[in-house]
Design an enzyme around this catalytic site. Structure first.
Site, PDB file in Angstrom:
ATOM      1  CB  CYS A  26      -5.176  12.859   3.612  1.00  8.29           C
ATOM      2  SG  CYS A  26      -6.665  11.822   3.619  1.00  8.29           S
ATOM      3  N   GLY A  33       3.580   0.816   5.296  1.00  4.87           N
ATOM      4  CA  GLY A  33       4.659   1.568   5.915  1.00  4.87           C
ATOM      5  C   GLY A  33       4.360   2.000   7.343  1.00  4.87           C
ATOM      6  CB  CYS A  75      -8.653   5.968   6.564  1.00  3.25           C
ATOM      7  SG  CYS A  75      -7.926   5.800   4.915  1.00  3.25           S
ATOM      8  CB  ALA A  99      -0.903  -0.014   1.230  1.00  2.00           C
ATOM      9  CG  MET A 100       3.449   1.653  -2.686  1.00  2.00           C
ATOM     10  SD  MET A 100       4.388   1.563  -4.246  1.00  2.00           S
ATOM     11  CE  MET A 100       5.558   2.918  -4.015  1.00  2.00           C
ATOM     12  CB  SER A 101       0.709   6.955   1.312  1.00  2.00           C
ATOM     13  OG  SER A 101       2.009   7.202   1.822  1.00  2.00           O
ATOM     14  N   GLY A 102       2.770   7.292  -1.335  1.00  3.48           N
ATOM     15  CA  GLY A 102       3.608   8.294  -1.978  1.00  3.48           C
ATOM     16  C   GLY A 102       4.600   8.921  -1.031  1.00  3.48           C
ATOM     17  N   GLY A 103       4.512   8.576   0.260  1.00  2.00           N
ATOM     18  CA  GLY A 103       5.441   9.085   1.255  1.00  2.00           C
ATOM     19  C   GLY A 103       6.677   8.215   1.365  1.00  2.00           C
ATOM     20  CB  VAL A 104       9.916   8.787   3.084  1.00  2.22           C
ATOM     21  CG1 VAL A 104       9.483   9.037   4.520  1.00  2.22           C
ATOM     22  CG2 VAL A 104      11.300   8.132   3.051  1.00  2.22           C
ATOM     23  CG  ASP A 105       7.123   6.312   6.832  1.00  2.64           C
ATOM     24  OD1 ASP A 105       8.339   6.397   7.066  1.00  2.64           O
ATOM     25  OD2 ASP A 105       6.268   7.018   7.389  1.00  2.64           O
TER      26      ASP A 105
END
Length: 375
Positions: free
Chosen positions: A215, A142, A118, A24-30
Site C-alpha cells: 500500500c 476480509g 502490518c 476491519a474495513m480497507s475500502g476494498g470489496v472483500d
C-alpha cells in the site's frame, strides 16, 4: 461461512442483534462484503478503517489499500448499509511498526514482507484491542483464510479457494488473537462469489479492482520509497561473481533481491547469472549460476507455533518459503530460541526477510511459521 459449527455466521450461537462485531474495513470489496453481510444478518456491526499514511500522497494511487479514496469507499459502504463507521489515525504506529522496518530490512540486504508485519503489529494487535474497547464480541476481516474449531480450540486453516488463500500472510496470528477473530470469506470457493455478494447488496465497490502493490509503495518502486525514507541509502558498489571476480558495478544493494536475473547489467557473459547473496555491509551484489540458489536448510527466527502440544522438538510439516510457491514436505526443528526447516527437496531463491510458513503434513491446517534469517 468460516467453518464454525454453530447456528450463526460468527459462531456465537446467539441472536445476531446481541453480538457486536467490529469489521476491519480497507475500502476494498472483500472487507466491504463482510461488513455488508454481517449487517444484513442483523449483527451489531461497527466498521473501522485505519488511516495508515499521508492522504496527500496516497489518494493519488487508485489501487492501494487504506488510501484516501479507500477510506471514502468504506464510509460509503457503511452509510449504504446503515452501520457506524470510524476512521482511526494509525500513521505513527504504521510508520514505526511497519515502514521503518521495511526500509531497514532492505538496507540490511533482506527482502521483507510488510503485509505480514502490518497484520501482526497493527491490525491484529492495536486494532484488535480497539475492538475490545468498543465492547465487541469479535473482530471480522476480509482475509481469505478459515478459522475452524478443533479439539484443542480454534485452528487456522487455508482458504477454500487456493488461488485466494492468504495463510502465508497470517502465520503470526496468535492463539489469543485467533479466539477473537472471524474470517467470513474463508469458505468461499472463488473471488467471484465475493463480488456477487457485494453486488447483491448494491455496494459501490462491487467492481473495484483488487490492490496489487504494497500500500505505501507506489507502482512497486521499492528503491524510491527506501531512498525517500533513508536518504543516501542507494550507495553504489560492485557486482561480484561468487568466485571473487568483479563483473561490474551497481547503484544500490536495495535495488536487488535474491534470485534476480534481469537488470544486472551483465550482458555478454557466457552463462546466465543470478543474485545469490546481498552483502549490504560490503555493498556487494554477489552473483552466480542458478544451482547456487538451491538450498534445503532454512534457519528461522521469531517462530509462532499454532500446532498441538509444545513447539520444542521435531515436527513433520509442509513448508512454504515464499507466497507464490506451494507448501513442500519438510522437517521443522525447534530447540529453545533456535529453529530451522529442512526441506525434502531443495528450493531456489530462499531469501532472508521472507517468511517460512508451516502446514500440517496432510490437510489445510496452518501450524505457524517464522522469519527466514541468513543463519
Amino acid at each position: 461461512m468460516d467453518g464454525a459449527r454453530t447456528t450463526d455466521t460468527l459462531g456465537f450461537g446467539l441472536p445476531p442483534a446481541e453480538t457486536r462485531v467490529v469489521v476491519a474495513m480497507s475500502g476494498g470489496v472483500d472487507s466491504s462484503a463482510v461488513a455488508a453481510l454481517l449487517a444484513s444478518e442483523g449483527y451489531d456491526t461497527v466498521g473501522v478503517t485505519l488511516q495508515l499514511y499521508d492522504h496527500g500522497a496516497a489518494i493519488q494511487k487508485a489501487n492501494a489499500c487504506c488510501a484516501g479514496r479507500d477510506i471514502h469507499d468504506a464510509r460509503r459502504v457503511a452509510e449504504a448499509m446503515g452501520f457506524p463507521h470510524y476512521v482511526l489515525d494509525y500513521e505513527s504506529k504504521f510508520r514505526e511498526a511497519v515502514i521503518d522496518e521495511f526500509a531497514d530490512a532492505y538496507l540490511g540486504g533482506a527482502t521483507p514482507v510488510p503485509c505480514i508485519r502490518c497484520n501482526e503489529r497493527v491490525k491484529f494487535q492495536d486494532l484488535l484491542e480497539t475492538a475490545r474497547d468498543l465492547d465487541a464480541d469479535c473482530m471480522a476481516t476480509g482475509h481469505y483464510i478459515r478459522r475452524l474449531d478443533g479439539p484443542g480450540g480454534p485452528e487456522l486453516h487455508m482458504a477454500a479457494d487456493p488461488v485466494r488463500d492468504q495463510s502465508y500472510f497470517l502465520f503470526s496470528t496468535t492463539r489469543e488473537q485467533l479466539a477473537f477473530l472471524r474470517f467470513p470469506l474463508g469458505g468461499l470457493a472463488t473471488k467471484a462469489q465475493t463480488r456477487a455478494l457485494a453486488a447483491r447488496f448494491g455496494l459501490p465497490v462491487a467492481d473495484k479492482p483488487d490492490s496489487q502493490d504494497i500500500c505505501f509503495v507506489p507502482d512497486g518502486d521499492y528503491a524510491a520509497v527506501i531512498e525517500k525514507l533513508r536518504p543516501g541509502a542507494a550507495q553504489p558498489g560492485d557486482v561480484v561473481h561468487a568466485d571473487g571476480r568483479v563483473l561490474g558495478t551497481h547503484d544500490g544493494v536495495i535495488r536487488y533481491t535474491i534470485g534476480q536475473r534481469r537488470g544486472l547489467g551483465l550482458g555478454g557473459l557466457a552463462e546466465p547469472l543470478y543474485v545469490v547473496k546481498l552483502d549490504a555491509e560490503a555493498r556487494q551484489v554477489v552473483v552466480g549460476p542458478k544451482e547456487m540458489l538451491a538450498t534445503r536448510t532454512v534457519p528461522l527466527k521469531e517462530v509462532n507455533w499454532l500446532g498441538d502440544g509444545p513447539p520444542e522438538g521435531v515436527h513433520e510439516i509442509r513448508a512454504k518459503v515464499r507466497s507464490t510457491v506451494p507448501p513442500r514436505d519438510a522437517v521443522l526443528r525447534i530447540e529453545g530460541s533456535r529453529a530451522s526447516v529442512e526441506l525434502a527437496a531443495a528450493e531456489r531463491g530462499v531469501s532472508p526477510g521472507q517468511a517460512c510458513v508451516f502446514y500440517a503434513p496432510e490437510g489445510t491446517r496452518v501450524l505457524g511459521g517464522g522469519w527466514i534469517t541468513a543463519g
